[in-house]
Design a protein around this motif. Structure first.
Motif, PDB file in Angstrom:
ATOM      1  N   SER A 305       0.831  -1.209   0.000  1.00  0.00           N
ATOM      2  CA  SER A 305       0.000   0.000   0.000  1.00  0.00           C
ATOM      3  C   SER A 305       0.866   1.260   0.000  1.00  0.00           C
ATOM      4  O   SER A 305       0.471   2.284  -0.525  1.00  0.00           O
ATOM      5  CB  SER A 305      -0.958  -0.010   1.191  1.00  0.00           C
ATOM      6  OG  SER A 305      -0.228   0.060   2.397  1.00  0.00           O
ATOM      7  N   THR A 310       5.830  -2.832   2.381  1.00  0.00           N
ATOM      8  CA  THR A 310       5.140  -2.096   3.445  1.00  0.00           C
ATOM      9  C   THR A 310       4.692  -3.076   4.529  1.00  0.00           C
ATOM     10  O   THR A 310       4.198  -4.150   4.220  1.00  0.00           O
ATOM     11  CB  THR A 310       3.886  -1.404   2.884  1.00  0.00           C
ATOM     12  OG1 THR A 310       4.258  -0.656   1.745  1.00  0.00           O
ATOM     13  CG2 THR A 310       3.240  -0.501   3.913  1.00  0.00           C
ATOM     14  N   GLU A 312       1.980  -3.892   6.678  1.00  0.00           N
ATOM     15  CA  GLU A 312       0.571  -3.471   6.688  1.00  0.00           C
ATOM     16  C   GLU A 312      -0.040  -3.630   8.075  1.00  0.00           C
ATOM     17  O   GLU A 312      -0.750  -2.760   8.555  1.00  0.00           O
ATOM     18  CB  GLU A 312      -0.238  -4.317   5.694  1.00  0.00           C
ATOM     19  CG  GLU A 312       0.271  -4.272   4.257  1.00  0.00           C
ATOM     20  CD  GLU A 312      -0.194  -3.034   3.501  1.00  0.00           C
ATOM     21  OE1 GLU A 312      -0.971  -2.256   4.078  1.00  0.00           O
ATOM     22  OE2 GLU A 312       0.245  -2.857   2.350  1.00  0.00           O
ATOM     23  N   LYS A 313       0.225  -4.792   8.663  1.00  0.00           N
ATOM     24  CA  LYS A 313      -0.386  -5.065   9.962  1.00  0.00           C
ATOM     25  C   LYS A 313       0.583  -5.835  10.830  1.00  0.00           C
ATOM     26  O   LYS A 313       1.434  -6.576  10.338  1.00  0.00           O
ATOM     27  CB  LYS A 313      -1.657  -5.910   9.768  1.00  0.00           C
ATOM     28  CG  LYS A 313      -2.803  -5.145   9.125  1.00  0.00           C
ATOM     29  CD  LYS A 313      -4.125  -5.788   9.455  1.00  0.00           C
ATOM     30  CE  LYS A 313      -5.301  -4.884   9.138  1.00  0.00           C
ATOM     31  NZ  LYS A 313      -5.617  -4.850   7.701  1.00  0.00           N
ATOM     32  N   PRO A 327      -0.365   1.439   8.221  1.00  0.00           N
ATOM     33  CA  PRO A 327       0.790   0.788   7.597  1.00  0.00           C
ATOM     34  C   PRO A 327       2.044   1.640   7.706  1.00  0.00           C
ATOM     35  O   PRO A 327       1.954   2.875   7.678  1.00  0.00           O
ATOM     36  CB  PRO A 327       0.365   0.654   6.132  1.00  0.00           C
ATOM     37  CG  PRO A 327      -1.111   0.776   6.123  1.00  0.00           C
ATOM     38  CD  PRO A 327      -1.460   1.682   7.266  1.00  0.00           C
TER      39      PRO A 327
END
Lengths: 329, 173
Positions: A305, A310, A312-313, A327
């Motif tokens: 993203s 990246t 993200e979570k 993120p």
């Protein structure tokens, strides 16, 4: 043949060494912007020569320029394909039988060449290549400190959590765990290094060439190169007394059993799996059983993203909460 | 008179040496084949049992080789390590060419090695082993025929040299 141009040193020299001279010349004349982010060189017999960089592919023309049109591109001849096969195997196909059968060869420097073509099964039931017609040169990059973003979530004081990294393909999973291995092994401010064992089934993490890691994976790291994950994990537990075992892409029921063995031996496991996120992982039987048994304490999800790699979570499964509110990259 | 005797003796010595040289070629050929077979058997071990990379394997096996084949193997190793765009068979044929007109190497073993170069390195161990065995057998046949030839001709050239010298000396005397 060492060739360098001003400013841009060809860090992927072993790849150039494995290409015929006319290919070398073409690739050298490609613009530096493309070369700097070169990810793949794709050679397919009878079809145009292509390079993949900056998220898209380009056709290579005989004069070294790149084009969007396949018509102008250089077409790979069978002579080229034969020559590449000789060069990537150092004129010694017999020495690479196992690698060829598994579909790739690791070059010096840890670069991998994927191969495909016509296969045939021999009398002994083993499937071998009859003609090799496609080559994919992957320009892997060591990105130092690529794991800085996840280290705060994986390490707390001197404690390392059992971690599963979920990511779609080509999102920098391997780069991430390679750097993680280096940092855990060498140590960093606030953390003294620990013994790391890597089971590198496909020679991607350490990029071993004749058993010697070509990528920096740290001073306290032992590698089992080309070893199946389940066998390798058990061998490492028995023989090398690692504190952390790092491995790539779990997916077989045997892997799960080996991971549980490692947990019982008090060894931390850090591994990855192909998946687009936690929900996706829970739909897959092998990963679900690992998740339901609370094997892992941390789950990291990679995505793109904010660009490749990246984070993200990040989930903390001990307390059942998310560690990230947005993120980061 | 003295001059005549000295010059006659010189002629006899020269012709005898020529004969020795001609007969020596047969021994040289046998030695060359024997050296070659040694190299090949070491090379076979390196390839089939140790999976050594070809350039290293050739370098290791040809280290102690003597005779006319030495520069050929050195040449091949050098060319392979330079990693130019040549294929192995091109390198092989090119290096072999320097022996084409060598009197100590016959066409037969030259051609055996030419064919061998087309197969070397480019297949799995089982096939490589077969090529080695085949080449060894062919070279053995050549070695035997070289021995027979030596028996037949070596002595003949030797005697012929002395007789020719004597003949010329008698005619001129």
């Amino acid at each position: 043949m060492k060739q360098k141009t001003d400013g841009l040193e060809y860090y992927f020299q072993p790849v150039l060494d494995a290409l015929p001279d006319n290919f070398r010349k073409m690739i050298m004349s490609v613009s530096k912007e493309i070369l700097r982010e070169l990810e793949e060189i794709r050679v397919r017999q009878g079809r145009p020569l292509m390079v993949y960089s900056r998220g898209r592919d380009y056709f290579l023309c005989p004069d070294g320029s790149v084009s969007r049109y396949p018509k102008k591109a250089y077409v790979v001849t069978d002579q080229d394909a034969r020559c590449i096969l000789e060069l990537i195997s150092d004129y010694s196909i017999y020495a690479f039988e196992e690698e060829l059968a598994s579909g790739y060869i690791t070059l010096q420097g840890g670069y991998r060449v994927g191969i495909s073509g016509k296969m045939t099964s021999g009398k002994d039931g083993i499937i071998r290549f009859q003609h090799i017609t496609s080559f994919n040169f992957r320009i892997a990059r060591e990105i130092r400190n690529a794991s800085n973003k996840i280290i705060p979530y994986v390490v707390k004081g001197n404690r390392i959590f059992h971690t599963l990294i979920l990511s779609p393909p080509q999102m920098g999973k391997t780069t991430l765990i390679r750097d993680l291995a280096r940092q855990l092994s060498n140590g960093f401010p606030g953390f003294s290094g620990v013994k790391v064992g890597i089971v590198d089934e496909r020679s991607e993490i350490a990029g071993c060439y004749q058993g010697i890691p070509q990528n920096d994976v740290g001073v306290r790291t032992d590698i089992l190169d080309g070893c199946p994950k389940a066998t390798g994990i058990i061998m490492l537990i028995r023989s090398m007394s690692p504190d952390v075992i790092i491995t790539d892409e779990i997916g077989k029921p045997m892997d799960v059993m080996a991971i549980e063995d490692a947990l019982n031996a008090g060894i931390t496991i850090i591994t990855t799996a192909h998946s687009h996120g936690l929900e996706d992982a829970q739909r897959r039987p092998i990963l679900r059983s690992l998740l339901e048994n609370n094997v892992f304490q941390r789950i990291m999800v990679l995505g793109n993203s904010l660009g490749t790699g990246t984070l993200e979570k990040a989930y903390d499964l001990i307390e059942g909460k998310e560690l990230l509110d947005r993120p980061i990259r | 008179m003295l001059m005549k005797i000295i010059s006659s003796l010189l002629i006899i010595i020269c012709c005898s040496l020529l004969g020795v040289h001609m007969s020596h070629r047969y021994t040289q050929r046998i030695n060359n084949i024997r050296e070659l077979r040694n190299v090949l058997s070491q090379l076979e071990t390196e390839i089939v049992h140790y999976s050594t990379i070809l350039a290293h394997a050739i370098r290791k096996s040809s280290k102690s080789v003597k005779g006319d084949w030495k520069p050929v193997f050195d040449n091949i190793v050098e060319a392979l390590e330079s990693r130019m765009e040549y294929s192995l068979s091109e390198v092989w044929q090119e290096s072999l060419r320097s022996l084409k007109h060598n009197p100590n190497i016959h066409k037969a073993e030259y051609e055996i090695m030419q064919r061998f170069g087309l197969q070397l390195g480019n297949s799995d161990k089982i096939s490589q082993e077969k090529y080695f065995q085949l080449t060894q057998e062919q070279l053995k046949i050549e070695e035997n025929s070289a021995r027979e030839e030596r028996l037949k001709y070596s002595r003949m050239y030797y005697n012929l040299g002395i007789l020719l010298g004597l003949g010329i000396a008698i005619i001129l005397f």
